[in-house]
Design a protein around this motif. Sequence first.
Motif, short mmCIF file in Angstrom:
data_model
loop_
_atom_site.label_atom_id
_atom_site.label_comp_id
_atom_site.label_asym_id
_atom_site.label_seq_id
_atom_site.Cartn_x
_atom_site.Cartn_y
_atom_site.Cartn_z
N GLY A 1 40.24 24.74 10.25
CA GLY A 1 39.60 24.25 9.04
C GLY A 1 39.82 25.20 7.89
O GLY A 1 40.48 26.22 8.00
N GLU A 2 39.26 24.87 6.75
CA GLU A 2 39.44 25.70 5.57
C GLU A 2 38.57 26.94 5.63
O GLU A 2 37.52 26.97 6.27
CB GLU A 2 39.05 24.90 4.31
N SER A 3 39.00 27.95 4.91
CA SER A 3 38.19 29.16 4.78
C SER A 3 36.94 28.83 4.01
O SER A 3 36.97 28.10 3.04
CB SER A 3 39.01 30.22 4.07
N GLY A 5 34.44 31.44 3.32
CA GLY A 5 33.87 32.63 2.70
C GLY A 5 34.40 32.84 1.30
O GLY A 5 35.48 32.40 0.97
N PHE A 89 45.63 38.49 10.73
CA PHE A 89 45.32 37.09 11.00
C PHE A 89 45.50 36.80 12.48
O PHE A 89 46.48 37.22 13.09
CB PHE A 89 46.29 36.16 10.26
N LYS A 98 52.21 23.35 16.12
CA LYS A 98 51.61 23.71 14.85
C LYS A 98 50.73 24.94 15.01
O LYS A 98 49.87 25.00 15.88
CB LYS A 98 50.78 22.53 14.33
N LEU A 99 50.95 25.93 14.15
CA LEU A 99 50.20 27.18 14.20
C LEU A 99 49.13 27.13 13.12
O LEU A 99 49.43 26.95 11.95
CB LEU A 99 51.16 28.35 13.96
N ILE A 100 47.86 27.30 13.56
CA ILE A 100 46.73 27.29 12.64
C ILE A 100 46.21 28.71 12.51
O ILE A 100 45.89 29.35 13.52
CB ILE A 100 45.62 26.36 13.15
N PHE A 101 46.10 29.17 11.28
CA PHE A 101 45.67 30.54 11.03
C PHE A 101 44.18 30.64 10.79
O PHE A 101 43.57 29.77 10.18
CB PHE A 101 46.42 31.10 9.82
N GLN A 103 40.91 33.02 9.20
CA GLN A 103 40.64 33.45 7.83
C GLN A 103 41.32 34.76 7.45
O GLN A 103 41.71 34.94 6.33
CB GLN A 103 39.13 33.59 7.63
#
Lengths: 111, 111
Positions: A1-3, A5, A89, A98-101, A103
């Motif tokens: 998901g999106e960052s 913070g 990271f 697919k690589l998801i990073f 935060q």
Amino acid sequence: GESVGLHLPTLSVQEGDNSIINCAYSNSASDYFIWYKQESGKGPQFIIDIRSNMDKRQGQRVTVLLNKTVKHLSLQIAATQPGDSAVYFCAERLGGGKLIFGQGTELSVKP
Amino acid sequence: DTAVSQTPKYLVTQMGNDKSIKCEQNLGHDTMYWYKQDSKKFLKIMFSYNNKELIINETVPNRFSPKSPDKAHLNLHINSLELGDSAVYFCASSQGGGGYTFGSGTRLTVV
């Protein structure tokens, strides 16, 4: 998901101490995990990886621990040096490669 | 020899313009990617190509169009640039679903 913070998490350590950077990943089906180091003005660089059938892997001065029960990954850096200062990271690989990073954590090493 | 090279490294342009970023890899990898890194350092995948075929297209505005003339090249063309497109764009490549090798990034600033 999106960052979510506003600021990048930071970790400040004294030179020579050990550093531990933590990461929570999101998908229990992820089968492969990688830690990357990103120095200012550069692209992410591969540090160490671990497959989901392992819980620990060691490299030179670095160790990655994987706890699938709580979906947690950590990177331990022994005898941290000023050159280790960077953003770190974790990344998880989903189906299809697919690589998801995560935060990212900024490590600052004080001399 | 640089493994994954992107050009240009910096790009400053006005809103509404059309621009391209080029990427080339000499690793013989079969898959290439574009990632966008925002001001909070969050890395988000945009596109992935495998042997010139688009395999990942993450809800990216259709102003962004990737083009892969061969498996060693993946270019990114952006039409009608907007302020929100300002970011660092990274190209990466991988082989067989393994770890990614990243380029050094293109810092795009839209004014």
